[in-house]
Design a protein around this motif. Sequence first.
Motif, PDB file in Angstrom:
ATOM      1  N   GLN A   1      11.335   9.450  14.330  1.00 37.56           N
ATOM      2  CA  GLN A   1      10.414   9.386  15.213  1.00 37.56           C
ATOM      3  C   GLN A   1       8.639   9.364  14.053  1.00 37.56           C
ATOM      4  O   GLN A   1       9.456  10.247  13.417  1.00 37.56           O
ATOM      5  N   LEU A   2       7.863   7.876  14.342  1.00 30.77           N
ATOM      6  CA  LEU A   2       6.425   7.821  13.413  1.00 30.77           C
ATOM      7  C   LEU A   2       6.130   7.730  15.096  1.00 30.77           C
ATOM      8  O   LEU A   2       5.865   6.418  15.721  1.00 30.77           O
ATOM      9  N   VAL A   3       4.903   8.079  15.079  1.00 32.86           N
ATOM     10  CA  VAL A   3       4.293   8.047  16.743  1.00 32.86           C
ATOM     11  C   VAL A   3       2.846   8.178  15.714  1.00 32.86           C
ATOM     12  O   VAL A   3       2.417   9.297  15.630  1.00 32.86           O
ATOM     13  N   GLU A   4       1.970   7.179  16.406  1.00 33.90           N
ATOM     14  CA  GLU A   4       0.460   7.007  15.802  1.00 33.90           C
ATOM     15  C   GLU A   4      -0.072   7.462  17.162  1.00 33.90           C
ATOM     16  O   GLU A   4      -0.262   6.998  18.356  1.00 33.90           O
ATOM     17  N   SER A   5      -1.417   7.519  16.339  1.00 32.57           N
ATOM     18  CA  SER A   5      -2.496   8.113  17.573  1.00 32.57           C
ATOM     19  C   SER A   5      -3.519   8.084  17.403  1.00 32.57           C
ATOM     20  O   SER A   5      -4.167   7.874  15.977  1.00 32.57           O
ATOM     21  N   GLY A   6      -4.533   7.975  18.203  1.00 32.89           N
ATOM     22  CA  GLY A   6      -6.615   7.636  17.531  1.00 32.89           C
ATOM     23  C   GLY A   6      -6.880   7.276  17.870  1.00 32.89           C
ATOM     24  O   GLY A   6      -8.188   6.824  17.947  1.00 32.89           O
TER      25      GLY A   6
ATOM     26  N   ALA B   1       2.372  11.324  13.214  1.00 33.18           N
ATOM     27  CA  ALA B   1       3.300  12.119  12.716  1.00 33.18           C
ATOM     28  C   ALA B   1       4.631  11.936  12.803  1.00 33.18           C
ATOM     29  O   ALA B   1       5.226  11.044  13.471  1.00 33.18           O
ATOM     30  N   ALA B   2       5.352  12.353  11.596  1.00 28.02           N
ATOM     31  CA  ALA B   2       6.971  11.858  11.510  1.00 28.02           C
ATOM     32  C   ALA B   2       7.956  13.401  11.899  1.00 28.02           C
ATOM     33  O   ALA B   2       7.228  14.395  12.120  1.00 28.02           O
ATOM     34  N   SER B   3       8.608  12.280  12.374  1.00 32.41           N
ATOM     35  CA  SER B   3      10.060  13.857  12.655  1.00 32.41           C
ATOM     36  C   SER B   3      11.283  12.704  12.178  1.00 32.41           C
ATOM     37  O   SER B   3      11.664  11.888  12.410  1.00 32.41           O
ATOM     38  N   GLY B   4      12.350  13.682  12.196  1.00 36.03           N
ATOM     39  CA  GLY B   4      13.816  12.889  11.996  1.00 36.03           C
ATOM     40  C   GLY B   4      13.764  12.456  10.198  1.00 36.03           C
ATOM     41  O   GLY B   4      15.350  11.848  10.519  1.00 36.03           O
TER      42      GLY B   4
ATOM     43  N   CYS C   1       2.023   2.611  11.583  1.00 34.41           N
ATOM     44  CA  CYS C   1       2.191   3.473  10.540  1.00 34.41           C
ATOM     45  C   CYS C   1       3.819   2.986  10.319  1.00 34.41           C
ATOM     46  O   CYS C   1       4.931   3.041  11.165  1.00 34.41           O
ATOM     47  N   ALA C   2       3.654   3.435   8.889  1.00 36.07           N
ATOM     48  CA  ALA C   2       5.508   3.268   8.869  1.00 36.07           C
ATOM     49  C   ALA C   2       5.918   3.954   7.538  1.00 36.07           C
ATOM     50  O   ALA C   2       4.828   4.369   6.791  1.00 36.07           O
ATOM     51  N   ALA C   3       7.097   4.546   6.886  1.00 36.90           N
ATOM     52  CA  ALA C   3       7.507   5.048   6.341  1.00 36.90           C
ATOM     53  C   ALA C   3       8.456   4.429   4.983  1.00 36.90           C
ATOM     54  O   ALA C   3       9.443   3.636   5.577  1.00 36.90           O
ATOM     55  N   ASP C   4       8.394   4.501   3.578  1.00 33.85           N
ATOM     56  CA  ASP C   4       9.384   3.583   3.014  1.00 33.85           C
ATOM     57  C   ASP C   4       9.643   5.086   1.903  1.00 33.85           C
ATOM     58  O   ASP C   4       8.724   6.039   1.708  1.00 33.85           O
ATOM     59  N   TYR C   5      10.511   4.657   1.052  1.00 32.05           N
ATOM     60  CA  TYR C   5      10.009   5.542  -0.276  1.00 32.05           C
ATOM     61  C   TYR C   5       9.174   5.512  -1.310  1.00 32.05           C
ATOM     62  O   TYR C   5       8.629   6.545  -2.258  1.00 32.05           O
ATOM     63  N   TRP C   6       8.034   4.305  -1.368  1.00 33.91           N
ATOM     64  CA  TRP C   6       8.029   4.371  -2.408  1.00 33.91           C
ATOM     65  C   TRP C   6       6.176   3.779  -1.388  1.00 33.91           C
ATOM     66  O   TRP C   6       6.933   2.755  -0.767  1.00 33.91           O
TER      67      TRP C   6
ATOM     68  N   TRP D   1       9.085   2.749  11.792  1.00 37.84           N
ATOM     69  CA  TRP D   1       7.740   2.129  11.923  1.00 37.84           C
ATOM     70  C   TRP D   1       7.823   2.796  13.143  1.00 37.84           C
ATOM     71  O   TRP D   1       8.227   3.190  14.215  1.00 37.84           O
ATOM     72  N   GLY D   2       6.468   3.026  13.407  1.00 38.04           N
ATOM     73  CA  GLY D   2       5.904   3.406  14.448  1.00 38.04           C
ATOM     74  C   GLY D   2       5.938   2.321  16.188  1.00 38.04           C
ATOM     75  O   GLY D   2       5.854   0.709  15.867  1.00 38.04           O
ATOM     76  N   GLN D   3       5.155   2.535  16.813  1.00 39.02           N
ATOM     77  CA  GLN D   3       5.102   1.741  17.776  1.00 39.02           C
ATOM     78  C   GLN D   3       3.224   1.055  17.824  1.00 39.02           C
ATOM     79  O   GLN D   3       3.203  -0.084  18.692  1.00 39.02           O
ATOM     80  N   GLY D   4       2.628   2.202  16.943  1.00 40.95           N
ATOM     81  CA  GLY D   4       1.298   1.250  16.699  1.00 40.95           C
ATOM     82  C   GLY D   4      -0.014   1.403  18.000  1.00 40.95           C
ATOM     83  O   GLY D   4       0.117   2.462  19.130  1.00 40.95           O
ATOM     84  N   THR D   5      -0.859   2.201  17.716  1.00 44.92           N
ATOM     85  CA  THR D   5      -2.229   2.296  18.083  1.00 44.92           C
ATOM     86  C   THR D   5      -3.049   1.235  17.966  1.00 44.92           C
ATOM     87  O   THR D   5      -3.328   1.159  17.002  1.00 44.92           O
ATOM     88  N   GLN D   6      -3.845   1.232  19.142  1.00 44.10           N
ATOM     89  CA  GLN D   6      -4.715  -0.234  19.657  1.00 44.10           C
ATOM     90  C   GLN D   6      -6.269   0.322  19.046  1.00 44.10           C
ATOM     91  O   GLN D   6      -6.383   1.151  19.443  1.00 44.10           O
ATOM     92  N   VAL D   7      -7.154  -0.344  18.072  1.00 44.98           N
ATOM     93  CA  VAL D   7      -8.040   0.023  17.626  1.00 44.98           C
ATOM     94  C   VAL D   7      -8.481  -1.101  18.017  1.00 44.98           C
ATOM     95  O   VAL D   7      -8.858  -2.223  17.365  1.00 44.98           O
TER      96      VAL D   7
END
Length: 122
Positions: A3-8, A23-26, A96-101, A112-118
């Motif tokens: 999980q990747l969870v965006e906020s703010g 916030a990342a987990s798993g 936000c998203a996660a990759d090895y580099w 990938w997270g679900q996104g947060t609107q700015v």
Amino acid sequence: EVQLVESGGGLVQAGGSLRLSCAASGFTFDDYAIGWFRQAPGKEREGVSCISSSDGSTYYADSVKGRFTISSDNAKNTVYLQMNSLKPEDTALYYCAADYWCTWSEAGYDYWGQGTQVTVSS
């Protein structure tokens, strides 16, 4: 479960600031880089910033250099994006998203997270 969870995200006036969290987990956080991307209505998704959790290297798109700061709290498995001097053109859905580099190509990102609107008003 990964999980990747965006906020703010939120609504702010031009010149204002927001701090996004991812916030990342798993998965093993220290093995991954975390990138921030954004997508404005009618536009392609673009890379904004990235941080390597292993050595702390940071990268920024030219459009946000000097205004945005990415940081990582490995103890909390969380990456932050401090956004200052916001402009209306920063309005977008931020992911936000996660990759090895760190890479500007979104194709390589595994998670990938679900996104947060700015939204930045003029």
